[in-house]
Each structure stands twice: as C-alpha cells, then as structure tokens.
Design a protein around this motif. Structure first.
Motif, PDB file in Angstrom:
ATOM      1  N   THR A 172      24.951  -0.104  44.821  1.00 14.63           N
ATOM      2  CA  THR A 172      23.616  -0.046  45.415  1.00 14.63           C
ATOM      3  C   THR A 172      23.060   1.367  45.318  1.00 14.63           C
ATOM      4  O   THR A 172      23.749   2.334  45.611  1.00 14.63           O
ATOM      5  CB  THR A 172      23.643  -0.501  46.884  1.00 14.63           C
ATOM      6  N   PRO A 173      21.818   1.467  44.924  1.00 15.19           N
ATOM      7  CA  PRO A 173      21.211   2.789  44.754  1.00 15.19           C
ATOM      8  C   PRO A 173      20.914   3.484  46.081  1.00 15.19           C
ATOM      9  O   PRO A 173      20.727   2.830  47.106  1.00 15.19           O
ATOM     10  CB  PRO A 173      19.913   2.491  43.992  1.00 15.19           C
ATOM     11  N   ALA A 174      20.859   4.794  46.034  1.00 16.11           N
ATOM     12  CA  ALA A 174      20.640   5.612  47.229  1.00 16.11           C
ATOM     13  C   ALA A 174      19.286   5.340  47.869  1.00 16.11           C
ATOM     14  O   ALA A 174      19.163   5.361  49.081  1.00 16.11           O
ATOM     15  CB  ALA A 174      20.762   7.097  46.893  1.00 16.11           C
ATOM     16  N   HIS A 175      18.272   5.081  47.096  1.00 15.78           N
ATOM     17  CA  HIS A 175      16.926   4.924  47.673  1.00 15.78           C
ATOM     18  C   HIS A 175      16.818   3.728  48.594  1.00 15.78           C
ATOM     19  O   HIS A 175      15.889   3.643  49.379  1.00 15.78           O
ATOM     20  CB  HIS A 175      15.868   4.847  46.570  1.00 15.78           C
ATOM     21  N   GLN A 176      17.760   2.800  48.549  1.00 16.60           N
ATOM     22  CA  GLN A 176      17.700   1.633  49.420  1.00 16.60           C
ATOM     23  C   GLN A 176      17.872   2.022  50.876  1.00 16.60           C
ATOM     24  O   GLN A 176      17.437   1.319  51.755  1.00 16.60           O
ATOM     25  CB  GLN A 176      18.780   0.623  49.027  1.00 16.60           C
ATOM     26  N   GLU A 177      18.495   3.137  51.165  1.00 12.89           N
ATOM     27  CA  GLU A 177      18.735   3.549  52.541  1.00 12.89           C
ATOM     28  C   GLU A 177      17.475   4.055  53.227  1.00 12.89           C
ATOM     29  O   GLU A 177      17.424   4.129  54.440  1.00 12.89           O
ATOM     30  CB  GLU A 177      19.793   4.649  52.584  1.00 12.89           C
TER      31      GLU A 177
END
Length: 126
Positions: A118-123
C-alpha cells in the motif's frame, strides 16, 4: 510528519508489538500482542476502528469494507483477518507455545505484506 514518515512509524509500532510478543514467555501474552498489532495497524493505517470493535464485528467489517480504494487487496485483507483469528485460536489452546511463535511470524508477514503493497499517500486520509 510526511505520509512516508507516518507510514514508517505505523510499521514500527506494529513491529515493536510483535517483537514483544515473540519475547513473551506465555503463549497467551504472545498471541494477545499479535492480535493488538493487527488491530493497531488497521486503526493507524486505514482508520478502521479496530481497537474498539469486538472480534467478530471486526472480521465482518473487514469482510464488507472495500479497502481496495486505499490500496489493500482482498488477499492482504484476508491475511490480516486470518492472522488475527489464529492469534485468538492459539491464545486459549493448551500447550501451544510453538504455535504461538508461528502466529507471531504469520502476523508479522501479513502486516509487512500490506505495508509493502500500500502506498504512503493512503495514510493522509486516515
């Protein structure tokens, strides 16, 4: 903090719990820590109210939730549910110290797999 820093911190928190679980002398403690690691990771990473939900409600919620929009594949979601369920099963089984070690390893693998996928920007939305 940047999304990547929060992402790293989330994994570090789960890893710390799993390290404590691995070192726990009692299988119940190890399995309880493994379950807390899954719940904490879901809460921090995907804004799932995992800490407050009963086990069966959490599993149902994860089954119904579409976390694909947040980058979580069905296989990763299932791995987290199965790791949490295994922790519960082994926690109360008699003389399962070796199985508790396997639960901790399985939980770590599931969390690390989700973290990598999962990519960091999802947080940012969490």
């Amino acid at each position: 903090a940047s999304p990547e820093a929060r992402r790293s911190e989330t994994l570090a928190d789960a890893t710390t719990r799993l390290d404590a679980a691995r070192q726990a002398a009692a299988q119940r403690t190890a399995c309880a820590e493994a379950e807390r690691a899954v719940r904490g990771y879901l809460a921090a990473r995907f804004a799932v109210p995992a800490q407050a939900l009963p086990r069966d409600v959490l599993d149902d919620a994860l089954d119904r939730m579409s976390l694909r929009a947040q980058g979580l594949a069905d296989s990763h979601r299932r791995a987290l549910i199965e790791a949490r369920a295994a922790a519960e099963r082994v926690q109360y089984a008699p003389d399962q110290a070796r199985a508790a070690d396997a639960v901790v390893a399985r939980t770590r693998a599931a969390i690390e797999s989700v973290h990598e996928a999962t990519p960091a920007h999802q947080e940012e939305s969490a």
